[in-house]
Design a protein around this motif. Structure first.
Motif, PDB file in Angstrom:
ATOM      1  N   ASP A 176      47.604  15.824  54.920  1.00  0.00           N
ATOM      2  CA  ASP A 176      49.017  15.871  54.570  1.00  0.00           C
ATOM      3  C   ASP A 176      49.572  14.493  54.225  1.00  0.00           C
ATOM      4  OD1 ASP A 176      49.251  18.554  54.846  1.00  0.00           O
ATOM      5  OD2 ASP A 176      50.210  18.520  56.805  1.00  0.00           O
ATOM      6  N   ARG A 177      49.084  13.466  54.925  1.00  0.00           N
ATOM      7  CA  ARG A 177      49.687  12.146  54.734  1.00  0.00           C
ATOM      8  C   ARG A 177      48.693  11.042  55.076  1.00  0.00           C
ATOM      9  NH1 ARG A 177      54.659  10.714  53.718  1.00  0.00           N
ATOM     10  NH2 ARG A 177      55.338  12.867  54.040  1.00  0.00           N
ATOM     11  N   LEU A 178      48.651  10.039  54.206  1.00  0.00           N
ATOM     12  CA  LEU A 178      47.888   8.823  54.451  1.00  0.00           C
ATOM     13  C   LEU A 178      48.872   7.711  54.775  1.00  0.00           C
ATOM     14  CD1 LEU A 178      45.398   6.913  54.333  1.00  0.00           C
ATOM     15  CD2 LEU A 178      45.813   6.740  51.861  1.00  0.00           C
ATOM     16  N   THR A 179      48.680   7.058  55.922  1.00  0.00           N
ATOM     17  CA  THR A 179      49.558   5.973  56.346  1.00  0.00           C
ATOM     18  C   THR A 179      48.734   4.705  56.533  1.00  0.00           C
ATOM     19  OG1 THR A 179      51.023   7.528  57.478  1.00  0.00           O
ATOM     20  CG2 THR A 179      51.243   5.200  58.042  1.00  0.00           C
ATOM     21  N   VAL A 180      49.145   3.623  55.891  1.00  0.00           N
ATOM     22  CA  VAL A 180      48.478   2.327  56.001  1.00  0.00           C
ATOM     23  C   VAL A 180      49.526   1.296  56.376  1.00  0.00           C
ATOM     24  CG1 VAL A 180      47.056   0.608  54.830  1.00  0.00           C
ATOM     25  CG2 VAL A 180      46.834   3.018  54.220  1.00  0.00           C
ATOM     26  N   SER A 181      49.198   0.429  57.356  1.00  0.00           N
ATOM     27  CA  SER A 181      50.189  -0.553  57.795  1.00  0.00           C
ATOM     28  C   SER A 181      49.504  -1.818  58.293  1.00  0.00           C
ATOM     29  CB  SER A 181      51.069   0.024  58.912  1.00  0.00           C
ATOM     30  OG  SER A 181      50.291   0.292  60.069  1.00  0.00           O
ATOM     31  N   THR A 182      50.237  -2.921  58.256  1.00  0.00           N
ATOM     32  CA  THR A 182      49.833  -4.163  58.914  1.00  0.00           C
ATOM     33  C   THR A 182      50.929  -4.550  59.883  1.00  0.00           C
ATOM     34  OG1 THR A 182      50.810  -5.483  57.129  1.00  0.00           O
ATOM     35  CG2 THR A 182      48.452  -4.984  56.965  1.00  0.00           C
ATOM     36  N   SER A 183      50.553  -5.224  60.978  1.00  0.00           N
ATOM     37  CA  SER A 183      51.542  -5.618  61.978  1.00  0.00           C
ATOM     38  C   SER A 183      50.995  -6.774  62.797  1.00  0.00           C
ATOM     39  CB  SER A 183      51.877  -4.438  62.902  1.00  0.00           C
ATOM     40  OG  SER A 183      50.705  -3.997  63.581  1.00  0.00           O
ATOM     41  N   GLY A 184      51.891  -7.431  63.527  1.00  0.00           N
ATOM     42  CA  GLY A 184      51.498  -8.503  64.426  1.00  0.00           C
ATOM     43  C   GLY A 184      51.147  -9.793  63.705  1.00  0.00           C
ATOM     44  N   LEU A 230      44.258  -3.189  49.813  1.00  0.00           N
ATOM     45  CA  LEU A 230      44.247  -4.630  49.552  1.00  0.00           C
ATOM     46  C   LEU A 230      45.285  -5.312  50.425  1.00  0.00           C
ATOM     47  CD1 LEU A 230      43.784  -7.300  47.986  1.00  0.00           C
ATOM     48  CD2 LEU A 230      45.397  -6.433  46.250  1.00  0.00           C
ATOM     49  N   ILE A 231      44.848  -6.341  51.152  1.00  0.00           N
ATOM     50  CA  ILE A 231      45.763  -7.259  51.825  1.00  0.00           C
ATOM     51  C   ILE A 231      45.756  -8.554  51.032  1.00  0.00           C
ATOM     52  CG2 ILE A 231      46.270  -8.561  53.917  1.00  0.00           C
ATOM     53  CD1 ILE A 231      45.030  -6.403  55.560  1.00  0.00           C
ATOM     54  N   HIS A 232      46.919  -8.907  50.498  1.00  0.00           N
ATOM     55  CA  HIS A 232      47.048 -10.101  49.664  1.00  0.00           C
ATOM     56  C   HIS A 232      47.878 -11.140  50.405  1.00  0.00           C
ATOM     57  CE1 HIS A 232      49.337 -12.450  46.559  1.00  0.00           C
ATOM     58  NE2 HIS A 232      48.095 -12.670  46.171  1.00  0.00           N
ATOM     59  N   GLY A 233      47.318 -12.342  50.564  1.00  0.00           N
ATOM     60  CA  GLY A 233      48.041 -13.398  51.252  1.00  0.00           C
ATOM     61  C   GLY A 233      49.119 -14.007  50.380  1.00  0.00           C
ATOM     62  N   PHE A 234      50.371 -13.634  50.639  1.00  0.00           N
ATOM     63  CA  PHE A 234      51.463 -14.281  49.903  1.00  0.00           C
ATOM     64  C   PHE A 234      51.648 -15.704  50.417  1.00  0.00           C
ATOM     65  CE2 PHE A 234      55.885 -15.143  48.717  1.00  0.00           C
ATOM     66  CZ  PHE A 234      55.811 -14.825  47.369  1.00  0.00           C
ATOM     67  N   ARG A 235      51.482 -15.876  51.739  1.00  0.00           N
ATOM     68  CA  ARG A 235      51.316 -17.185  52.370  1.00  0.00           C
ATOM     69  C   ARG A 235      50.156 -17.064  53.341  1.00  0.00           C
ATOM     70  NH1 ARG A 235      56.888 -16.606  53.408  1.00  0.00           N
ATOM     71  NH2 ARG A 235      56.433 -16.561  55.638  1.00  0.00           N
ATOM     72  N   ASP A 236      49.764 -18.147  53.982  1.00  0.00           N
ATOM     73  CA  ASP A 236      48.732 -18.071  55.009  1.00  0.00           C
ATOM     74  C   ASP A 236      49.184 -17.106  56.107  1.00  0.00           C
ATOM     75  OD1 ASP A 236      47.470 -19.978  53.554  1.00  0.00           O
ATOM     76  OD2 ASP A 236      47.830 -21.634  54.950  1.00  0.00           O
ATOM     77  N   TYR A 237      48.232 -16.343  56.648  1.00  0.00           N
ATOM     78  CA  TYR A 237      48.562 -15.422  57.731  1.00  0.00           C
ATOM     79  C   TYR A 237      47.385 -15.354  58.707  1.00  0.00           C
ATOM     80  CZ  TYR A 237      45.577 -12.088  55.231  1.00  0.00           C
ATOM     81  OH  TYR A 237      44.523 -11.467  54.621  1.00  0.00           O
ATOM     82  N   SER A 238      47.667 -14.926  59.945  1.00  0.00           N
ATOM     83  CA  SER A 238      46.610 -14.818  60.966  1.00  0.00           C
ATOM     84  C   SER A 238      47.046 -13.836  62.041  1.00  0.00           C
ATOM     85  CB  SER A 238      46.319 -16.188  61.592  1.00  0.00           C
ATOM     86  OG  SER A 238      47.474 -16.704  62.236  1.00  0.00           O
ATOM     87  N   GLY A 239      46.045 -13.317  62.781  1.00  0.00           N
ATOM     88  CA  GLY A 239      46.317 -12.432  63.908  1.00  0.00           C
ATOM     89  C   GLY A 239      46.890 -11.090  63.531  1.00  0.00           C
ATOM     90  N   VAL A 240      46.601 -10.605  62.315  1.00  0.00           N
ATOM     91  CA  VAL A 240      47.212  -9.368  61.809  1.00  0.00           C
ATOM     92  C   VAL A 240      46.330  -8.163  62.133  1.00  0.00           C
ATOM     93  CG1 VAL A 240      47.874  -8.133  59.710  1.00  0.00           C
ATOM     94  CG2 VAL A 240      48.471 -10.546  59.981  1.00  0.00           C
ATOM     95  N   THR A 241      46.964  -7.039  62.451  1.00  0.00           N
ATOM     96  CA  THR A 241      46.250  -5.777  62.696  1.00  0.00           C
ATOM     97  C   THR A 241      46.485  -4.819  61.530  1.00  0.00           C
ATOM     98  OG1 THR A 241      46.435  -5.968  65.097  1.00  0.00           O
ATOM     99  CG2 THR A 241      46.047  -3.768  64.215  1.00  0.00           C
ATOM    100  N   LEU A 242      45.391  -4.261  60.996  1.00  0.00           N
ATOM    101  CA  LEU A 242      45.452  -3.262  59.932  1.00  0.00           C
ATOM    102  C   LEU A 242      45.175  -1.891  60.516  1.00  0.00           C
ATOM    103  CD1 LEU A 242      45.440  -2.309  56.919  1.00  0.00           C
ATOM    104  CD2 LEU A 242      42.978  -2.823  56.922  1.00  0.00           C
ATOM    105  N   ARG A 243      46.041  -0.916  60.193  1.00  0.00           N
ATOM    106  CA  ARG A 243      45.849   0.467  60.637  1.00  0.00           C
ATOM    107  C   ARG A 243      45.918   1.401  59.431  1.00  0.00           C
ATOM    108  NH1 ARG A 243      48.768  -1.701  64.980  1.00  0.00           N
ATOM    109  NH2 ARG A 243      47.797  -1.316  67.030  1.00  0.00           N
ATOM    110  N   ALA A 244      44.982   2.344  59.377  1.00  0.00           N
ATOM    111  CA  ALA A 244      44.996   3.373  58.334  1.00  0.00           C
ATOM    112  C   ALA A 244      44.669   4.702  58.981  1.00  0.00           C
ATOM    113  CB  ALA A 244      43.983   3.056  57.244  1.00  0.00           C
ATOM    114  N   SER A 245      45.474   5.718  58.725  1.00  0.00           N
ATOM    115  CA  SER A 245      45.264   7.019  59.367  1.00  0.00           C
ATOM    116  C   SER A 245      45.552   8.142  58.399  1.00  0.00           C
ATOM    117  CB  SER A 245      46.148   7.160  60.611  1.00  0.00           C
ATOM    118  OG  SER A 245      47.517   7.100  60.255  1.00  0.00           O
ATOM    119  N   CYS A 246      44.821   9.236  58.561  1.00  0.00           N
ATOM    120  CA  CYS A 246      45.014  10.462  57.792  1.00  0.00           C
ATOM    121  C   CYS A 246      45.515  11.515  58.764  1.00  0.00           C
ATOM    122  CB  CYS A 246      43.711  10.929  57.143  1.00  0.00           C
ATOM    123  SG  CYS A 246      42.951   9.693  56.078  1.00  0.00           S
ATOM    124  N   GLY A 247      46.732  11.987  58.572  1.00  0.00           N
ATOM    125  CA  GLY A 247      47.306  12.885  59.560  1.00  0.00           C
ATOM    126  C   GLY A 247      48.017  14.056  58.950  1.00  0.00           C
TER     127      GLY A 247
END
Length: 597
Positions: A176-184, A230-247
């Motif tokens: 029904d839905r694909l959800t992709v997110s970055t956080s932290g 795709l995660i694209h660095g607009f500036r330097d980044y670190s410590g990020v969590t990527l989540r992808a789920s099919c629900g």
């Protein structure tokens, strides 16, 4: 580079010339695989910028242009945009056949400039880079893609400014839905997703480009198969969590469905889906219904039609067996059907596109039938003139009322027609009032049984146009004058327009003002002659420019484009491929994805 920069493209983004740089870096387009970009064109002195990411260990990089006509040159440069003065390598021969080869290129992004020495047209730009033992073969995108585990979570990701990191998740059928997110973490990264191929800043199915590491994309009812992230660095980044789920727990509850509530005799067009997908609409049969006919036709590929009282799962559709009203087929006809809610389901046995779905129901007797034979789909009638409306019906129908719609059946009026007509007459002369309010490219006539208003028949969509003078009669449709860009008639979302093309260089201009960033499609259907066209944009600064050329055959087609915040309007120019041809076509705008910010 500003994140607010508008992007619009049909597989490419074109940039305009500047004295030395020769193109606008903010509108450069990623080339994410060896498929390249086709259909490039430009005027003398114009430049177009592209970029490509080269992984470490690459043994060779080749950039080339082929095909078309005219004269363009190639410039490439590592980590910077090339200009006419500053570049790492160039190819500046005569014509459009240019090639730049670099051995052991440095990893990271490379800028590419296609510069017009003279005007050029229909050129293809390709990039190929080889690594290890696979020299001479296109790069395997999966070599630089991280496959996500079953939980779809990766932690402690980091990257530098401009760095690209790719990931992949497999979406099962029926999702029904694909959800992709970055956080932290800290810094600023942007998020892109695309079905079936690597996304880039100008090629994607969804994106999120906020000002931090908290990004999120949600795709409703995604196609099954591999989705790339795709995660694209607009500036330097670190410590990020990527989540992808099919629900999702299942399909819609029946209050409309993916095809909406189906109206009696109104055709839903341009239905498309992938293998294993299920799209459906609902109908409510009123008291007195005696006959139901549902028809699925047109388009390309392979799909089945299913009619059920309850909404099935995809697994049930795959397994069968089906009941009398459930067996997959392209036409289903029922007599004395149960009243109330029914589900009309289109199931993709293979990938398919461009199908049309119509549901019609009548009452009072199994043999009751009405049909309008004139006007026919695609007819062009003129206000102020007389035309014959004709029909057929069963002998049990005594009196009918004819009604007219200018908006494809959303509303109806008499428009100079009598309140009632004897059904056995079979025809009626309609003196169309000379009233501009009746002009329409999506006109319909319907006939209602006065004694039982559940019995309704509708005509195909036709046009009611202005009455011209002399030789102009056969050169006008409901949206004339529209043969100049500044006179382009506007079109709204999901509001089909019927247009006509006539000989001697007749041209249609149609304008769409989206009002919201996202991905959209111009869909062409009911096409009677081969068409060619151009896609133009009007920016917020008032500047207008052509960004793409396309062709449409008699099977119809679609032109997809993205709209960013710097775009006020999108305009399409349509004409016959052969100047001696004349015919009709219907154009509709659909919204396919709204960008998440």
């Amino acid at each position: 580079m500003s994140k607010a920069t508008g992007i619009l493209g049909l597989g490419l983004i074109l940039a305009m010339a500047a004295p030395i740089l020769a193109a606008d870096p903010d509108e450069a387009k990623d080339i994410s695989s060896a498929r390249g970009v086709s259909g490039l064109c430009g005027s003398a002195g114009s430049g177009k910028l592209f970029k490509v990411y080269i992984p470490s260990g690459t043994s060779s990089l080749t950039v080339s242009t082929t095909g078309g006509e005219g004269d363009c040159d190639l410039y490439v440069r590592h980590a910077y945009w090339p200009t006419l003065r500053d570049y790492d390598s160039r190819s500046s021969g005569r014509g459009t056949q240019e090639r730049v080869s670099i051995r052991n290129p440095q990893s990271g992004w490379w800028g590419i400039l296609v510069q017009a020495d003279r005007a050029y047209d229909d050129v293809t730009l390709r990039v190929q880079f080889d690594s290890g033992d696979d020299r001479g073969k296109p790069i395997d995108i999966d070599r630089k893609v991280v496959r996500l585990d079953s939980d779809g979570v990766l932690r402690n990701l980091s990257g530098g400014r401009g760095e690209l990191q790719y990931f992949r998740i497999t979406v099962p059928r029926g999702t029904d839905r694909l959800t992709v997110s970055t956080s932290g973490g800290s810094g600023d990264c942007d998020l892109y997703v695309r079905q079936g191929d690597l996304p880039a800043s100008g090629v994607y199915d969804g994106r999120s480009t906020g000002g931090s590491t908290s990004e999120s994309i949600s795709v409703a009812r995604p196609s099954s198969g591999d989705w790339y992230i795709l995660i694209h660095g607009f500036r330097d980044y670190s410590g990020v969590t990527l989540r992808a789920s099919c629900g999702g727990s299942g399909w819609d509850d029946g209050n409309g469905g993916t095809l909406g509530r189906l109206e009696n005799g109104v055709t839903v067009r341009n239905i498309s889906g992938s293998a294993g997908s299920m799209r459906y609409g609902t109908i409510r049969l009123p008291e007195g219904t005696r006959r139901l006919v549902v028809t699925l036709d047109g388009g390309q590929g392979n799909c089945d039609l299913v009619l059920r009282r309850e909404l099935p799962t995809v697994d049930l559709l795959k397994r069968g067996p089906f009941g009398i009203a459930e067996r997959p087929r392209t036409r289903i006809e029922l007599t004395d059907p149960d009243l109330g809610l029914w589900y009309v389901i289109v199931y993709g046995t293979d990938d398919y596109r461009g199908a049309s779905l119509t549901a019609e129901w009548t009452g009072r007797g199994r043999e009751v039938d009405l049909a309008i034979t004139s006007p026919a789909a695609g007819d062009r009638w003129q206000i102020g003139r007389s035309y014959t409306i004709s029909w057929t019906c069963h002998s049990s129908v005594r009196t009918v009322q004819l009604q007219y719609s200018t908006d494809n059946g959303s509303s109806w009026s008499l428009a100079g027609l009598p309140r009632s007509v004897r059904a056995d007459r079979g025809s009626l002369t309609w003196d169309i009032p000379d009233d501009s309010d009746l002009l329409s490219s999506s006109a319909r006539i319907r006939m209602v049984n006065v004694d039982d208003r559940t019995i309704i028949a509708g005509s195909g969509m036709f046009a009611v146009v202005r009455r011209g003078g002399g030789g102009g009669d056969n050169r006008r449709d409901a949206y004339e004058p529209d043969n100049d860009r500044d006179k382009a008639g506007t079109i709204g979302l999901r509001s089909p327009q019927l247009h006509s093309i006539f000989p001697d260089e007749d041209v249609d201009w149609i304008a769409f003002e989206p009002g919201q960033c996202g991905s959209y499609t111009f869909n062409f259907s009911d096409v009677s002659i081969p068409l060619k066209g151009e896609l133009w944009v009007r920016k917020t600064n008032g500047k207008e420019e052509r960004i793409e050329k396309f062709k449409v055959d008699r099977n119809g087609g679609a032109v997809q484009f993205d709209v960013g915040s710097s775009i006020d309007a999108v305009m399409v120019k349509v004409e016959a491929q052969d100047d001696d041809d004349k015919g009709i076509y219907t154009i509709t705008v659909y919204k396919s994805q709204i960008w998440v910010r």
